[in-house]
Write a protein that holds these residues in place. Structure first.
Motif, PDB file in Angstrom:
ATOM      1  N   ILE A 149      52.674  36.347  13.346  1.00  0.00           N
ATOM      2  CA  ILE A 149      52.666  36.974  12.261  1.00  0.00           C
ATOM      3  C   ILE A 149      54.095  37.576  12.094  1.00  0.00           C
ATOM      4  O   ILE A 149      54.722  37.586  10.979  1.00  0.00           O
ATOM      5  CB  ILE A 149      51.511  38.056  12.138  1.00  0.00           C
ATOM      6  N   GLN A 150      54.694  38.235  13.174  1.00  0.00           N
ATOM      7  CA  GLN A 150      56.007  39.024  13.245  1.00  0.00           C
ATOM      8  C   GLN A 150      57.051  37.984  12.957  1.00  0.00           C
ATOM      9  O   GLN A 150      58.133  38.362  12.530  1.00  0.00           O
ATOM     10  CB  GLN A 150      56.223  39.865  14.405  1.00  0.00           C
ATOM     11  N   ALA A 151      56.799  36.827  13.356  1.00  0.00           N
ATOM     12  CA  ALA A 151      58.018  35.984  13.199  1.00  0.00           C
ATOM     13  C   ALA A 151      58.033  35.070  11.640  1.00  0.00           C
ATOM     14  O   ALA A 151      59.013  34.891  11.182  1.00  0.00           O
ATOM     15  CB  ALA A 151      57.912  34.900  14.221  1.00  0.00           C
ATOM     16  N   THR A 152      56.638  34.789  11.151  1.00  0.00           N
ATOM     17  CA  THR A 152      56.751  34.058  10.268  1.00  0.00           C
ATOM     18  C   THR A 152      56.702  34.809   8.717  1.00  0.00           C
ATOM     19  O   THR A 152      57.590  34.379   7.915  1.00  0.00           O
ATOM     20  CB  THR A 152      55.187  33.200  10.032  1.00  0.00           C
ATOM     21  N   ILE A 153      56.179  36.024   8.556  1.00  0.00           N
ATOM     22  CA  ILE A 153      56.414  36.688   7.492  1.00  0.00           C
ATOM     23  C   ILE A 153      57.842  36.980   7.070  1.00  0.00           C
ATOM     24  O   ILE A 153      58.179  36.480   6.079  1.00  0.00           O
ATOM     25  CB  ILE A 153      55.397  37.950   7.470  1.00  0.00           C
ATOM     26  N   PRO A 154      58.320  37.751   7.996  1.00  0.00           N
ATOM     27  CA  PRO A 154      59.845  38.126   7.723  1.00  0.00           C
ATOM     28  C   PRO A 154      60.693  36.958   7.273  1.00  0.00           C
ATOM     29  O   PRO A 154      61.468  36.891   6.497  1.00  0.00           O
ATOM     30  CB  PRO A 154      60.344  38.936   8.660  1.00  0.00           C
TER      31      PRO A 154
ATOM     32  N   PHE B 121      63.688  32.791   0.915  1.00  0.00           N
ATOM     33  CA  PHE B 121      63.784  32.786  -0.494  1.00  0.00           C
ATOM     34  C   PHE B 121      65.138  33.493  -0.948  1.00  0.00           C
ATOM     35  O   PHE B 121      65.377  33.031  -1.895  1.00  0.00           O
ATOM     36  CB  PHE B 121      62.380  33.550  -1.036  1.00  0.00           C
ATOM     37  N   ALA B 122      65.583  34.436   0.090  1.00  0.00           N
ATOM     38  CA  ALA B 122      66.956  35.009  -0.334  1.00  0.00           C
ATOM     39  C   ALA B 122      68.079  34.397   0.151  1.00  0.00           C
ATOM     40  O   ALA B 122      69.216  35.000   0.148  1.00  0.00           O
ATOM     41  CB  ALA B 122      66.729  36.529   0.324  1.00  0.00           C
TER      42      ALA B 122
END
Length: 105
Positions: free
Chosen positions: A36-41, A47-48
């Motif tokens: 979760i900590q690797a994929t969400i951020p 996208f940016a």
């Protein structure tokens, strides 16, 4: 909480579960938190990020593909220890040296 998570965080839970002999549960908990900590951020950052397929990006992709194939073969054979993982660290060094050379020239 019913899913086994506490407010102490996944690391404390893992320590408690290992002491209780629940190594698989501890490993799953740490893996979930890391995923979760690797994929969400990372997904938000994608996208940016402007996608410029320049030489450093292509070299990074090629070196990553080499690392994946190598790690896949090492894990498949069951030869996982520091001496077999060292070449992956060397690939990181090769990439760092390439990037330094690329932007200094």
């Amino acid at each position: 909480m019913s899913n086994g998570h506490s407010l102490a965080g996944p690391s404390i839970n893992a320590i408690i579960w290992v002491r209780q002999g629940k190594e698989r549960l501890a490993l799953a908990n740490i893996s979930e938190a890391m995923m979760i900590q690797a994929t969400i951020p990372s997904s938000l950052a994608l996208f940016a990020t402007p996608w410029l397929f320049d030489t450093p990006l292509i070299v990074a992709g090629v070196l990553t593909a080499i690392a994946i194939v190598y790690l896949w073969s090492v894990f498949r054979r069951g030869n996982v220890d520091a001496r077999w993982l060292l070449p992956i660290g060397l690939l990181h060094g090769v990439f760092a040296a390439f990037v330094a050379w690329h932007f200094v020239r």
